[in-house]
Write a protein that holds these residues in place. Sequence first.
Motif, PDB file in Angstrom:
ATOM      1  N   GLN A   1       0.828  -1.195   0.000  1.00  0.00           N
ATOM      2  CA  GLN A   1       0.000   0.000   0.000  1.00  0.00           C
ATOM      3  C   GLN A   1       0.861   1.242   0.000  1.00  0.00           C
ATOM      4  O   GLN A   1       2.083   1.157   0.052  1.00  0.00           O
ATOM      5  N   VAL A   2       0.168   2.395  -0.019  1.00  0.00           N
ATOM      6  CA  VAL A   2       0.858   3.671  -0.090  1.00  0.00           C
ATOM      7  C   VAL A   2       0.426   4.543   1.070  1.00  0.00           C
ATOM      8  O   VAL A   2      -0.771   4.631   1.372  1.00  0.00           O
ATOM      9  N   GLN A   3       1.390   5.188   1.699  1.00  0.00           N
ATOM     10  CA  GLN A   3       1.100   6.141   2.762  1.00  0.00           C
ATOM     11  C   GLN A   3       1.509   7.534   2.303  1.00  0.00           C
ATOM     12  O   GLN A   3       2.587   7.711   1.733  1.00  0.00           O
ATOM     13  N   LEU A   4       0.644   8.481   2.570  1.00  0.00           N
ATOM     14  CA  LEU A   4       0.916   9.881   2.280  1.00  0.00           C
ATOM     15  C   LEU A   4       0.920  10.645   3.600  1.00  0.00           C
ATOM     16  O   LEU A   4      -0.044  10.550   4.356  1.00  0.00           O
ATOM     17  N   VAL A   5       1.993  11.371   3.851  1.00  0.00           N
ATOM     18  CA  VAL A   5       2.111  12.115   5.105  1.00  0.00           C
ATOM     19  C   VAL A   5       2.336  13.584   4.775  1.00  0.00           C
ATOM     20  O   VAL A   5       3.324  13.936   4.132  1.00  0.00           O
ATOM     21  N   GLU A   6       1.401  14.417   5.239  1.00  0.00           N
ATOM     22  CA  GLU A   6       1.497  15.853   5.019  1.00  0.00           C
ATOM     23  C   GLU A   6       2.139  16.531   6.212  1.00  0.00           C
ATOM     24  O   GLU A   6       2.080  16.034   7.340  1.00  0.00           O
ATOM     25  N   SER A   7       2.707  17.692   5.956  1.00  0.00           N
ATOM     26  CA  SER A   7       3.258  18.535   7.017  1.00  0.00           C
ATOM     27  C   SER A   7       3.250  19.973   6.539  1.00  0.00           C
ATOM     28  O   SER A   7       3.097  20.242   5.340  1.00  0.00           O
ATOM     29  N   GLY A   8       3.420  20.895   7.484  1.00  0.00           N
ATOM     30  CA  GLY A   8       3.559  22.294   7.128  1.00  0.00           C
ATOM     31  C   GLY A   8       2.365  23.166   7.423  1.00  0.00           C
ATOM     32  O   GLY A   8       2.418  24.379   7.217  1.00  0.00           O
ATOM     33  N   GLY A   9       1.279  22.581   7.883  1.00  0.00           N
ATOM     34  CA  GLY A   9       0.124  23.388   8.205  1.00  0.00           C
ATOM     35  C   GLY A   9       0.349  24.189   9.477  1.00  0.00           C
ATOM     36  O   GLY A   9       1.355  24.025  10.166  1.00  0.00           O
ATOM     37  N   GLY A  10      -0.609  25.079   9.769  1.00  0.00           N
ATOM     38  CA  GLY A  10      -0.507  25.874  10.985  1.00  0.00           C
ATOM     39  C   GLY A  10      -1.376  27.103  10.926  1.00  0.00           C
ATOM     40  O   GLY A  10      -2.255  27.227  10.068  1.00  0.00           O
ATOM     41  N   LEU A  11      -1.105  28.004  11.844  1.00  0.00           N
ATOM     42  CA  LEU A  11      -1.835  29.269  11.956  1.00  0.00           C
ATOM     43  C   LEU A  11      -1.001  30.372  11.311  1.00  0.00           C
ATOM     44  O   LEU A  11       0.187  30.514  11.608  1.00  0.00           O
ATOM     45  N   VAL A  12      -1.641  31.142  10.449  1.00  0.00           N
ATOM     46  CA  VAL A  12      -0.944  32.230   9.763  1.00  0.00           C
ATOM     47  C   VAL A  12      -1.888  33.410   9.655  1.00  0.00           C
ATOM     48  O   VAL A  12      -3.111  33.246   9.565  1.00  0.00           O
ATOM     49  N   GLN A  13      -1.337  34.593   9.665  1.00  0.00           N
ATOM     50  CA  GLN A  13      -2.146  35.797   9.527  1.00  0.00           C
ATOM     51  C   GLN A  13      -2.536  36.023   8.066  1.00  0.00           C
ATOM     52  O   GLN A  13      -1.827  35.574   7.157  1.00  0.00           O
ATOM     53  N   PRO A  14      -3.629  36.718   7.846  1.00  0.00           N
ATOM     54  CA  PRO A  14      -4.010  37.056   6.462  1.00  0.00           C
ATOM     55  C   PRO A  14      -2.864  37.751   5.739  1.00  0.00           C
ATOM     56  O   PRO A  14      -2.197  38.620   6.305  1.00  0.00           O
ATOM     57  N   GLY A  15      -2.664  37.335   4.498  1.00  0.00           N
ATOM     58  CA  GLY A  15      -1.556  37.855   3.709  1.00  0.00           C
ATOM     59  C   GLY A  15      -0.277  37.074   3.858  1.00  0.00           C
ATOM     60  O   GLY A  15       0.680  37.294   3.103  1.00  0.00           O
ATOM     61  N   GLY A  16      -0.249  36.162   4.803  1.00  0.00           N
ATOM     62  CA  GLY A  16       0.955  35.375   5.050  1.00  0.00           C
ATOM     63  C   GLY A  16       1.107  34.209   4.101  1.00  0.00           C
ATOM     64  O   GLY A  16       0.309  34.021   3.167  1.00  0.00           O
ATOM     65  N   SER A  17       2.157  33.426   4.347  1.00  0.00           N
ATOM     66  CA  SER A  17       2.485  32.298   3.478  1.00  0.00           C
ATOM     67  C   SER A  17       2.721  31.035   4.293  1.00  0.00           C
ATOM     68  O   SER A  17       3.122  31.096   5.460  1.00  0.00           O
ATOM     69  N   LEU A  18       2.461  29.921   3.664  1.00  0.00           N
ATOM     70  CA  LEU A  18       2.776  28.607   4.222  1.00  0.00           C
ATOM     71  C   LEU A  18       3.211  27.704   3.082  1.00  0.00           C
ATOM     72  O   LEU A  18       2.772  27.887   1.942  1.00  0.00           O
ATOM     73  N   ARG A  19       4.033  26.718   3.421  1.00  0.00           N
ATOM     74  CA  ARG A  19       4.428  25.715   2.442  1.00  0.00           C
ATOM     75  C   ARG A  19       4.078  24.340   3.000  1.00  0.00           C
ATOM     76  O   ARG A  19       4.602  23.935   4.040  1.00  0.00           O
ATOM     77  N   LEU A  20       3.198  23.664   2.300  1.00  0.00           N
ATOM     78  CA  LEU A  20       2.821  22.315   2.685  1.00  0.00           C
ATOM     79  C   LEU A  20       3.692  21.306   1.945  1.00  0.00           C
ATOM     80  O   LEU A  20       4.052  21.521   0.782  1.00  0.00           O
TER      81      LEU A  20
END
Length: 119
Positions: A1-20
């Motif tokens: 089988q295949v496992q997918l693991v995400e990371s990089g989420g969180g709390l950010v202010q409007p206009g900010g950036s995140l990388r998942l």
Amino acid sequence: QVQLVESGGGLVQPGGSLRLSCVASGRFSSINAMAWYRQAPGKERELVALITSAGSTNYAESMKGRFTISRENAENKVYLQMNGLKPDDTAVYYCNADAVVGMTWYTYWGQGTQVTVSS
């Protein structure tokens, strides 16, 4: 089988950036398309962006110009760079991949990572 693991989420202010980030592991022969979906409370899951193994991309209209999907085929990783985040982008973001296991294509999902855009 295949496992997918995400990371990089969180709390950010409007206009900010995140990388998942999302990494695929397991017993598969190849991965074709990889994608990011999101689901906000009370709403259906929707496609954010998709990228094929050849690098072709497709974005939901509201994400064009703000989000960028990319991948590293050798590492079985997919990324989502999110800029200019808005409160409406608040959702659980899911990684998705179409992979060949044995001789059959299957679609796999990660467990999701929460993105909250708030001041």
